[in-house]
Write an enzyme that holds these catalytic residues in place. Structure first.
Site, PDB file in Angstrom:
ATOM      1  N   PHE A 113      98.949  18.487  59.616  1.00 15.17           N
ATOM      2  CA  PHE A 113      98.321  19.628  58.946  1.00 15.17           C
ATOM      3  C   PHE A 113      97.458  19.153  57.778  1.00 15.17           C
ATOM      4  CE2 PHE A 113      98.310  23.963  57.019  1.00 15.17           C
ATOM      5  CZ  PHE A 113      97.853  24.631  58.139  1.00 15.17           C
ATOM      6  N   GLU A 167      88.020  17.138  73.281  1.00 17.78           N
ATOM      7  CA  GLU A 167      86.615  17.265  72.899  1.00 17.78           C
ATOM      8  C   GLU A 167      86.380  16.902  71.429  1.00 17.78           C
ATOM      9  OE1 GLU A 167      83.829  18.415  75.077  1.00 17.78           O
ATOM     10  OE2 GLU A 167      83.030  17.321  73.388  1.00 17.78           O
ATOM     11  N   GLY A 206      82.893  15.355  67.140  1.00 20.81           N
ATOM     12  CA  GLY A 206      83.256  16.552  66.390  1.00 20.81           C
ATOM     13  C   GLY A 206      82.832  17.814  67.117  1.00 20.81           C
ATOM     14  N   GLY A 221      82.335  12.111  49.080  1.00 17.91           N
ATOM     15  CA  GLY A 221      83.348  12.332  50.107  1.00 17.91           C
ATOM     16  C   GLY A 221      82.882  12.137  51.535  1.00 17.91           C
ATOM     17  N   ASP A 233      84.974   2.855  64.359  1.00 13.17           N
ATOM     18  CA  ASP A 233      85.106   4.257  64.763  1.00 13.17           C
ATOM     19  C   ASP A 233      84.183   4.562  65.947  1.00 13.17           C
ATOM     20  OD1 ASP A 233      85.902   7.153  64.162  1.00 13.17           O
ATOM     21  OD2 ASP A 233      83.713   7.243  63.981  1.00 13.17           O
ATOM     22  N   LYS A 282      85.288   5.656  69.901  1.00  5.74           N
ATOM     23  CA  LYS A 282      84.742   6.833  70.599  1.00  5.74           C
ATOM     24  C   LYS A 282      84.076   6.429  71.916  1.00  5.74           C
ATOM     25  CE  LYS A 282      84.165   9.519  66.389  1.00  5.74           C
ATOM     26  NZ  LYS A 282      83.310   9.694  65.202  1.00  5.74           N
ATOM     27  N   GLY A 333      84.158  17.128  59.852  1.00  7.27           N
ATOM     28  CA  GLY A 333      84.419  18.332  59.084  1.00  7.27           C
ATOM     29  C   GLY A 333      85.505  19.139  59.753  1.00  7.27           C
TER      30      GLY A 333
END
Lengths: 163, 333
Positions: free
Chosen positions: B15, B147, B152, B205, B219, B223, B316
């Site tokens: 979470f 997905e 994203g 950020g 990363d 993917k 995001g």
């Protein structure tokens, strides 16, 4: 002068030697022979791409002799470098013998470095260069990129190629 | 004629940003999803390292927002929630771990073995154990959808597997990491050095305090492995990818590229011959792959449809939640 020539051979043994011998007989210096056995022309012949250096005045006679020997001359190119690409180099480009880097391409006979822009910041910093490679065809251009990558990887230079 | 909506009970395991985004997206979209798709999504369990909260009739918004009402991990673990609370779909949103895939890997296996569908944004388990997980899902007759793990909000996996079904896929290449895209875009626009722009990205950020996973191309490589396995039916792992990051890119290089009509982008590329490569590449300025900021983009080369390019927000919480919600809805449509 450098000449690129597309010729077409009958699909029977001995034809490649038959086509190449006159080139040296006329004092020509073969730089590259691309023999595409897996491809055929519509008339069932095998296409071969030659690049050689020869005195210009002997070229016409050479073509006649080739025709006499049953070799089709499909194209003669004096504007031979058809395909180009830009690649970027980052690293110690000049101090790792930039001349050898360029020669590795120019000596192939089928590709050349036709443009090089260099940016050199402080002496100890990595420099960057954009390099334009030209070659007689798409396959040769790919091969030129491979050669460039192999040459500069040893020197710790990074190659950024186009998508 | 109105039929009774189907109730779909979900758990959210993990979470943080993404898990919170899913709860928020469900709150905002619940009525609309019920009206348009006939699915009533109920969150019946939430669990992470800090503890768990469950209610088989659906958690209230209050309960979701107040972590203090949660039970301690000693009393109820994430695995307990997955196994013991009756629900249909487990949403796995714990952080990616590319070393051993945990804790996501255990969560996904537990859920499938408890006969729950799984929707995840977690790249680790998929990059490490793709075929084993898909086999388990098939054996259980359950779906494992992901997905959100690649690109994203940008649809790519369902796009290729469903909308472009019938096409042979020749290659996929694109920008799959928004942090790298932001850094390279800023460097090119402002002529600033890498270190400077990285610090700036960390301050706002966009980059993490340890940026290595992003800037070294890891990363993107992970993917790419997921795309290779899911779209091309390969059996690749991270070790199979040739990876170069963006840490050596200089402002000079970007300027020279610009003068020659190009941008430098970190491009991940997979082709059907099995080549997987992540490297900075020159992208012509007029190429659809040339997108700026933190955007992600991918060009899919197909044998019938030609080239298809998708662009979207790669990161995001709400963006990831968008992909997760579509996956949930797709299971029931």
């Amino acid at each position: 002068m450098k000449i690129s020539m597309d010729i077409e051979l009958k699909d029977i043994p001995g034809q490649l030697v038959r086509a190449l011998k006159p080139v040296s007989d006329f004092g020509g210096n073969l730089l590259s022979v691309l023999h595409q056995r897996d491809k055929k022309t519509p008339s069932g012949r095998i296409p071969v791409q030659l690049v050689f250096e020869i005195e210009e005045r002997r070229l016409d006679r050479l073509v006649e002799v080739l025709k006499e020997r049953g070799v089709n001359v499909a194209r003669i190119g004096k504007e031979r470098l058809k395909d180009s690409m830009v690649v970027l180099l980052i690293g110690h480009i000049v101090h790792s013998d930039v001349r050898e880097t360029i020669d590795s391409i120019d000596s192939t006979g089928f590709a050349e470095v036709v443009e090089l822009s260099l940016s050199m910041p402080a002496v100890d910093k990595k420099s960057a260069a954009s390099v334009t490679l030209s070659a007689i065809g798409k396959e040769e251009l790919k091969e030129a990129l491979n050669i460039l990558e192999r040459t500069v990887n040893k020197k710790g230079i990074m190659v950024i190629s186009s998508v | 004629m109105k039929t009774k909506p189907k109730t779909v009970r979900i758990s959210i395991i993990g979470f943080g940003n993404v898990g919170g985004g899913v709860a928020e997206a469900v709150r905002r979209k619940r009525e609309e999803i019920e009206r348009r798709h006939g699915i009533d999504i109920k969150i019946v369990g939430i669990a992470d390292l800090k503890g768990a909260i469950v209610n088989e009739n659906g958690l209230s918004e209050d309960a979701i927002m107040k972590p203090k009402t949660r039970r301690k991990p000693e009393d109820m673990t994430s695995r307990d929630v997955i196994k013991e609370i009756e629900h249909e779909v487990m949403v796995e949103a714990t952080p990616t771990n590319v070393e051993n895939g945990e804790p996501g890997l255990t969560h996904i296996i537990t859920a499938l073995e408890s006969d729950r569908h799984v929707v995840t944004s977690n790249k680790g388990p998929l990059a490490l154990e793709y075929s084993r997980l898909m086999e388990l899902a098939a054996k259980r007759g359950k779906e494992l959808r992901f997905e959100a793990a690649v690109g994203g909000a940008m649809p790519i996996i369902s796009l290729v597997r469903e909308n472009l079904a019938g096409n042979g896929i020749i290659s996929i290449k694109g920008i799959l990491n928004g942090t790298c895209n932001y850094i390279l875009t800023r460097m090119a626009e402002e002529g600033l050095p890498y270190e400077h722009v990285l610090k700036e990205a960390q301050e706002i950020g966009i980059a993490e305090s340890d940026p290595s996973k992003d800037v070294e191309g890891i990363d993107t490589a992970v993917k790419l492995v997921i795309l290779a396995n899911s779209v091309f039916d390969m059996n690749m792992t991270y070790e199979d990818v040739e990876v170069t990051g963006i840490t050596d890119i200089t402002p000079d290089a970007l300027k020279l590229a610009n003068d020659a009509g190009y941008m430098i982008k970190l491009i991940g590329e997979v082709d059907r011959a099995g080549g997987l490569k992540v490297a900075p590449r020159l992208v012509p300025k007029d190429d659809p792959l040339n997108v700026g900021g933190t955007l992600n983009v991918a060009t899919i080369k197909t044998d019938l449809a030609g080239d298809i390019t998708v662009i979207g927000k790669g990161a995001g919480p709400i963006e990831a939640a968008s992909a997760i919600l579509s996956d949930i809805i797709r299971i029931y449509s």
